[in-house]
Design an enzyme around this catalytic site. Sequence first.
Site, PDB file in Angstrom:
ATOM      1  CE  LYS A 112      30.732  46.228  42.310  1.00 49.05           C
ATOM      2  NZ  LYS A 112      30.149  44.962  42.728  1.00 49.05           N
ATOM      3  CG  PHE A 136      29.604  38.140  42.581  1.00 44.45           C
ATOM      4  CD1 PHE A 136      30.707  37.294  42.660  1.00 44.45           C
ATOM      5  CD2 PHE A 136      29.747  39.450  43.024  1.00 44.45           C
ATOM      6  CE1 PHE A 136      31.926  37.744  43.154  1.00 44.45           C
ATOM      7  CE2 PHE A 136      30.967  39.912  43.523  1.00 44.45           C
ATOM      8  CZ  PHE A 136      32.054  39.055  43.584  1.00 44.45           C
ATOM      9  CG  ASP A 194      24.120  41.824  46.626  1.00 43.73           C
ATOM     10  OD1 ASP A 194      24.344  43.042  46.456  1.00 43.73           O
ATOM     11  OD2 ASP A 194      25.019  40.964  46.663  1.00 43.73           O
TER      12      ASP A 194
END
Length: 405
Positions: A258, A144, A229
Amino acid sequence: MTPSIVRTSTAELYDANVLKNYARAPLTLVRGKGTQVWDDAGNSYLDFTSGIAVSALGHCHPHWVAAIQRQAGELIHVSNLYRHPNQGELARRLVQRAGPGRVFFCNSGGEADEAMIKLSRLHGVAKSGQEGKCIKVIAAKNAFHGRMFGGMSATPQEKIQKGFRPLVPGFVFGELNNLQSFADLVDADTAAILVESIQGESGINPCTPEFLRGLRQLCDRHNLLLMLDEVQCGIGRTGKFYAFEHAGVLPDAIAMAKGLGGGFPIGAVWIRDRFTDLFTPGSHGTTFGGTPLACAAGLAVLDVIERESLLETVTKRSGPWIAELTKFTTDFASQVLAVRGRGYLVGIQLASDPAPYVTALRERGLLVVSAGGNVIRVLPPLVATTDELAKSVEIFRAVFEAKRA
Ligand SMILES: *Cc1c(COP(=O)(O)O)cnc(C)c1O
């Protein structure tokens, strides 16, 4: 509050006005403090969702609130036409954590991934001497990388890509933790490898240290960028600042977001020194990236991680907690298939759809989030106490007991 004649509930306002692109829980949250949040009826919850791995310091940590309040009264935005001390200092501290290189600031994980994918294109141009030739990026099945066109094209999931084709070309997919499957995909037109150090959305699937080290060697051998990532797994969540540190590798680029702002939107890409010149003035940018306010939030997060020794704390507290959660695989073997993860990034894989479990846990005061592959993701803030961790185990037990009955 402005006086209103017609009193409309939040649920009704959402129903009438907010785009229906989320399956939202029937819960209106109004306040938070530390690991707790409160709904509009005054009920409190243990928040082990952390806004999807975002609220690293829990809610409204006093140092973080003070830093944002101070900065808001001083200077909030100047654009990237000018310097500001906070951006310089946050870049310095991220470079210090990662290694020699430079940082680009943006506003989200999707944007950070997009900048890395653009970096791979520039590397391909440098490698092949022409544009549009060396554009291949090898990513992982079940990955993702966000909802923008580049990241979405690197996310081989029907539910995410459906309806949005044609996608950005050039992405091919290997099997996570199967080095040969990545090696088999390398050819002269390959520019980079892109993986999450620990896959989050697809159900907490960590890269093994051997696999990450193997990818590093593969990239060295074929002059490919190793792009990691770390949007979900980075910023202390696994007990190291970056999750790849567990493998002892140095990537060529790192995407983060995040947890970095602790709840204030900010994203960043670190690029290793030998590749920083690929971006030249005007080749990439964003209006809001790295504002004085966003960087003040990021600096406050790093301050607290350091002052409160949160990396050590997460490492120390997560071991016994994960051991307790792992007991579910024997105590509730028909319901719980596996427990995976590291630090405060844990997935509990169930034998069935996690949705009814997520609801039952919420009704008993614990907020968690589901992920792919029938997984419940448990993401406490880095400041969660041993008591709070123990409380979460208790609530899980009660729900598994009730479902067994
Ligand atoms: C959440 C996430 C993204 C996307 O971040 P946004 O801030 O939602 O754009 C990208 N990559 C990973 C690994 C993520 O978990």
